[in-house]
Design a protein around this motif. Structure first.
Motif, PDB file in Angstrom:
ATOM      1  N   GLN A 249       0.837  -1.202   0.000  1.00 16.09           N
ATOM      2  CA  GLN A 249       0.000   0.000   0.000  1.00 16.09           C
ATOM      3  C   GLN A 249       0.870   1.249   0.000  1.00 16.09           C
ATOM      4  O   GLN A 249       0.637   2.192  -0.767  1.00 16.09           O
TER       5      GLN A 249
ATOM      6  N   CYS B 149      -5.314   0.726  -9.268  1.00 18.26           N
ATOM      7  CA  CYS B 149      -6.464   1.595  -9.004  1.00 18.26           C
ATOM      8  C   CYS B 149      -7.214   1.123  -7.757  1.00 18.26           C
ATOM      9  O   CYS B 149      -7.549   1.925  -6.881  1.00 18.26           O
ATOM     10  N   ASP B 150      -7.460  -0.187  -7.664  1.00 15.86           N
ATOM     11  CA  ASP B 150      -8.164  -0.741  -6.502  1.00 15.86           C
ATOM     12  C   ASP B 150      -7.370  -0.518  -5.222  1.00 15.86           C
ATOM     13  O   ASP B 150      -7.923  -0.135  -4.186  1.00 15.86           O
ATOM     14  N   ASN B 151      -6.058  -0.759  -5.298  1.00 10.62           N
ATOM     15  CA  ASN B 151      -5.196  -0.569  -4.131  1.00 10.62           C
ATOM     16  C   ASN B 151      -5.247   0.881  -3.665  1.00 10.62           C
ATOM     17  O   ASN B 151      -5.393   1.161  -2.465  1.00 10.62           O
TER      18      ASN B 151
ATOM     19  N   CYS C  49       2.773   1.736  -3.408  1.00  7.63           N
ATOM     20  CA  CYS C  49       1.840   2.146  -4.455  1.00  7.63           C
ATOM     21  C   CYS C  49       1.435   3.612  -4.260  1.00  7.63           C
ATOM     22  O   CYS C  49       1.445   4.412  -5.205  1.00  7.63           O
TER      23      CYS C  49
ATOM     24  N   GLN D  34      -5.635  -1.960 -13.138  1.00  7.28           N
ATOM     25  CA  GLN D  34      -6.837  -2.050 -12.304  1.00  7.28           C
ATOM     26  C   GLN D  34      -6.488  -2.408 -10.865  1.00  7.28           C
ATOM     27  O   GLN D  34      -7.074  -1.875  -9.926  1.00  7.28           O
ATOM     28  N   ALA D  35      -5.508  -3.269 -10.680  1.00 13.79           N
ATOM     29  CA  ALA D  35      -5.078  -3.637  -9.326  1.00 13.79           C
ATOM     30  C   ALA D  35      -4.505  -2.420  -8.601  1.00 13.79           C
ATOM     31  O   ALA D  35      -4.753  -2.212  -7.412  1.00 13.79           O
TER      32      ALA D  35
ATOM     33  N   THR E  74      -7.571   3.165  -4.230  1.00 11.55           N
ATOM     34  CA  THR E  74      -8.906   3.500  -3.723  1.00 11.55           C
ATOM     35  C   THR E  74      -9.069   3.020  -2.287  1.00 11.55           C
ATOM     36  O   THR E  74      -9.538   3.767  -1.421  1.00 11.55           O
ATOM     37  N   ARG E  75      -8.671   1.776  -2.029  1.00  7.29           N
ATOM     38  CA  ARG E  75      -8.776   1.232  -0.666  1.00  7.29           C
ATOM     39  C   ARG E  75      -7.852   1.971   0.304  1.00  7.29           C
ATOM     40  O   ARG E  75      -8.230   2.276   1.432  1.00  7.29           O
ATOM     41  N   THR E  76      -6.643   2.271  -0.155  1.00  2.00           N
ATOM     42  CA  THR E  76      -5.674   2.950   0.712  1.00  2.00           C
ATOM     43  C   THR E  76      -6.122   4.371   1.027  1.00  2.00           C
ATOM     44  O   THR E  76      -6.010   4.821   2.176  1.00  2.00           O
TER      45      THR E  76
END
Length: 114
Positions: free
Chosen positions: A21, A50-52, A24, A47-48, A54-56
């Motif tokens: 995290q 982007c997802d990381n 990234c 995409q991975a 967003t969650r972070t």
């Protein structure tokens, strides 16, 4: 939140993130890399990444909501600036008792500033 706010959140709470995290997030907000560039560097899809991110981002916002370090730091910095300005104004007074007090205030406020 803008990039500066995200960078501040990372500075305060980055130690609570996983290495993945933190790496990234650092690449995105400190190094200004694109999602594709980050994905390539980490060996994952765009995409991975982007997802990381967003969650972070959501995690860092929750940390700030619950702990409030950035907010407190901003409040403290503003208060210190006001104290320094007031002490500088006090130094202009001709009363000989005021100047030493203003110097003490300036010294204490400078210590807070650091």
């Amino acid at each position: 939140m803008d990039a500066l706010e995200m960078t501040l959140l990372l500075d305060y709470y980055g130690g609570m993130l996983t290495d993945k995290q933190r790496d990234c997030f650092d690449m995105r907000y400190n190094q200004d890399l694109s999602l594709g560039e980050i994905g390539e560097a980490l060996g994952v899809s765009r995409q991975a990444v982007c997802d990381n991110l967003t969650r972070t981002e959501a995690l860092l916002r929750r940390m700030e909501e619950n702990i409030g370090c950035v907010r407190r730091d901003q409040i403290t910095r503003k208060a210190v600036r006001e104290i320094l300005d007031a002490a500088e104004e006090l130094k202009t007074f001709s009363d000989p008792a005021v100047s030493p007090l203003a110097d003490r205030i300036l010294f204490a406020a400078q210590a807070l500033k650091e």
